[in-house]
Write an enzyme that holds these catalytic residues in place. Structure first.
Site, PDB file in Angstrom:
ATOM      1  N   ARG A 209       0.777  -0.836   0.601  1.00  0.00           N
ATOM      2  CA  ARG A 209      -0.073   0.188  -0.041  1.00  0.00           C
ATOM      3  C   ARG A 209       0.609   1.329   0.331  1.00  0.00           C
ATOM      4  O   ARG A 209       1.716   1.300   0.793  1.00  0.00           O
ATOM      5  CB  ARG A 209      -0.544  -0.420   1.260  1.00  0.00           C
ATOM      6  CG  ARG A 209      -2.168  -0.544   1.338  1.00  0.00           C
ATOM      7  CD  ARG A 209      -2.667   0.042   0.345  1.00  0.00           C
ATOM      8  NE  ARG A 209      -4.600  -1.726   0.329  1.00  0.00           N
ATOM      9  CZ  ARG A 209      -4.182  -2.665  -0.097  1.00  0.00           C
ATOM     10  NH1 ARG A 209      -3.574  -3.448  -1.127  1.00  0.00           N
ATOM     11  NH2 ARG A 209      -5.228  -3.212  -0.644  1.00  0.00           N
ATOM     12  N   GLU A 238      -3.183   7.539  -4.746  1.00  0.00           N
ATOM     13  CA  GLU A 238      -3.358   6.578  -6.260  1.00  0.00           C
ATOM     14  C   GLU A 238      -5.144   7.401  -5.774  1.00  0.00           C
ATOM     15  O   GLU A 238      -6.018   7.755  -5.327  1.00  0.00           O
ATOM     16  CB  GLU A 238      -3.362   5.240  -5.864  1.00  0.00           C
ATOM     17  CG  GLU A 238      -2.408   4.661  -5.423  1.00  0.00           C
ATOM     18  CD  GLU A 238      -1.905   3.043  -5.714  1.00  0.00           C
ATOM     19  OE1 GLU A 238      -3.279   2.720  -5.548  1.00  0.00           O
ATOM     20  OE2 GLU A 238      -1.084   2.764  -5.113  1.00  0.00           O
ATOM     21  N   HIS A 255       0.313  -0.263 -10.135  1.00  0.00           N
ATOM     22  CA  HIS A 255      -0.347  -0.781  -8.668  1.00  0.00           C
ATOM     23  C   HIS A 255      -0.983  -1.845  -9.546  1.00  0.00           C
ATOM     24  O   HIS A 255      -1.975  -2.675  -9.019  1.00  0.00           O
ATOM     25  CB  HIS A 255      -2.184  -0.049  -7.860  1.00  0.00           C
ATOM     26  CG  HIS A 255      -2.172  -0.707  -6.802  1.00  0.00           C
ATOM     27  ND1 HIS A 255      -2.672  -0.090  -5.999  1.00  0.00           N
ATOM     28  CD2 HIS A 255      -1.908  -1.982  -5.931  1.00  0.00           C
ATOM     29  CE1 HIS A 255      -3.226  -0.931  -4.294  1.00  0.00           C
ATOM     30  NE2 HIS A 255      -2.363  -2.445  -4.776  1.00  0.00           N
TER      31      HIS A 255
END
Length: 380
Positions: A209, A238, A255
């Site tokens: 993360r 993000e 990601h």
């Protein structure tokens, strides 16, 4: 039955069409109006499933998230409503582990050095951290694990404290969920102070993360210490990474560490299995049926598999350089970030490729090389 599903979740049509009507939606902009008449809601990590989203969804019986984490789900509210919930723990663990391994091989190649011989510190020993450790250990690297929660739970593996890991590791690979409170919170686990404790020439990779690293502090650290090499698959804020950070990162991706075809299929399939159980129906679909066959097998024609040859083997299933180049061209807008994720459909896992040694060939790969590849996850 009405099924509302994120348009970027693969294999939904193949697995869920038998249950009723499917309506595909943009998971990032999903509204309460779009889900108010849904019986089933299938999401990814970009959708916040909370009371505001599903308060009007009076028919909703199941929420499924094709993700490892649950920080985007108000699980307590679902329990209050009696709505079944399932995520997909471990669905993309193999993909994330292989991503970390391939990314570090690519970094070694770029820097003109070797991954072989380095000590790898893994922060977070859950599904993805364990999968990464499997790859590194298969390659003969020393691995240090840090996970105070697993350690307190009685996990039998050997763990070290985070400060010890940072002091000893040449590579630090992050694999923790995001938590904002408690004695082991991971939000800004690597803040400015901790980043500055990294020993010279450390390689830092984050594919869990974005907010595990304070990205503003990372910019300051990188501007002062070019010896630290960074690989980021996840980003604070993000789908809008901090633009000033991207040029400072050796490899940058949107990601997609867990975005193998196998991992994607596995996540959706786990939700299909759960819905079958809820509806008390027999599962009639197979995970194997969803995946296309790989194009070829590979026979190794070198007596020793050096790191350069190993990287070429890895690139047969995933060439990280392509995603890095595309990211740098398109990350500037949230639409670009999400489009890269949506269009990421080409990557396979090591298991898609079968390897064997050429018979009666003086230059065929040794049994140790073949066994190492099998240990990494290549098929026989």
């Amino acid at each position: 039955m009405k099924i509302v599903a994120d348009e970027n979740m693969p294999y939904v049509e193949e697995l869920f069409a038998e249950f009723g009507q499917i309506e595909f939606v943009n998971g990032r902009t999903l509204t309460a109006e779009q889900v108010k008449d849904a019986d089933v809601l299938l999401v990814r990590s970009v959708t916040k499933v909370n009371q505001a989203l599903i308060d009007q969804a009076t028919k909703l019986i199941f929420v499924g998230s094709a993700t490892i984490g649950t920080d985007h789900i108000d699980v307590d509210y679902l329990q209050q409503r009696g709505i079944e919930f399932s995520n997909a723990p471990g669905c993309n663990a193999t993909a994330v582990g292989e991503f970390a391994f391939i990314a570090l091989l690519e970094l070694a190649k770029r820097l003109g050095t070797q991954l072989k011989g380095k000590i790898v510190g893994i922060v977070g020993a859950g599904n993805t951290g364990t999968a990464a450790a499997k790859c590194f250990e298969a390659y003969g690297l020393q691995v240090l694990l840090c996970d105070p929660i697993k350690q307190a739970e009685g996990d039998s593996r050997l763990f070290v404290a985070l400060d010890e890991l940072i002091a000893k590791a040449d590579v630090v690979s992050l694999h923790v969920p995001i938590t904002k409170v408690g004695p082991h919170k991971t939000w800004y686990l690597f803040d400015g102070a901790r980043l500055n404790t990294l020993k010279p020439n450390t390689w830092l990779i984050n594919c869990c993360r974005g907010e595990v690293i304070d990205n503003h502090a990372l910019i300051k650290m990188k501007q002062a210490r070019n010896d630290i090499k960074v690989i980021l698959d996840v980003w604070e804020g993000e789908p809008n990474p901090i633009a000033d950070l991207v040029p400072l990162v050796e490899f940058a991706t949107p990601h997609i560490a867990g975005y193998s075809l196998e991992g994607k299929a596995r996540g959706t399939f786990m939700l299909y299995q759960t819905l079958c159980r809820i509806l008390q129906q027999q599962a009639t679909k197979s995970l194997v049926d969803l995946l296309p066959p790989f194009e070829f097998q590979q026979s190794l024609n070198t007596a020793s598999l050096d790191e350069s040859h190993l990287l070429k083997m890895c690139r047969l299933v995933f060439d990280l350089r392509d995603d890095d180049a595309l990211f740098r061209q398109s990350f500037h807008t949230s639409a670009g970030f999400d489009l890269l994720r949506k269009q990421h459909t080409h990557r396979r896992e090591f298991s898609a490729l079968a390897v064997n040694s050429c018979i009666d060939n003086a230059f065929s790969a040794s049994s140790d090389c073949i066994k190492m590849l099998w240990s990494l996850g290549y098929s026989q």
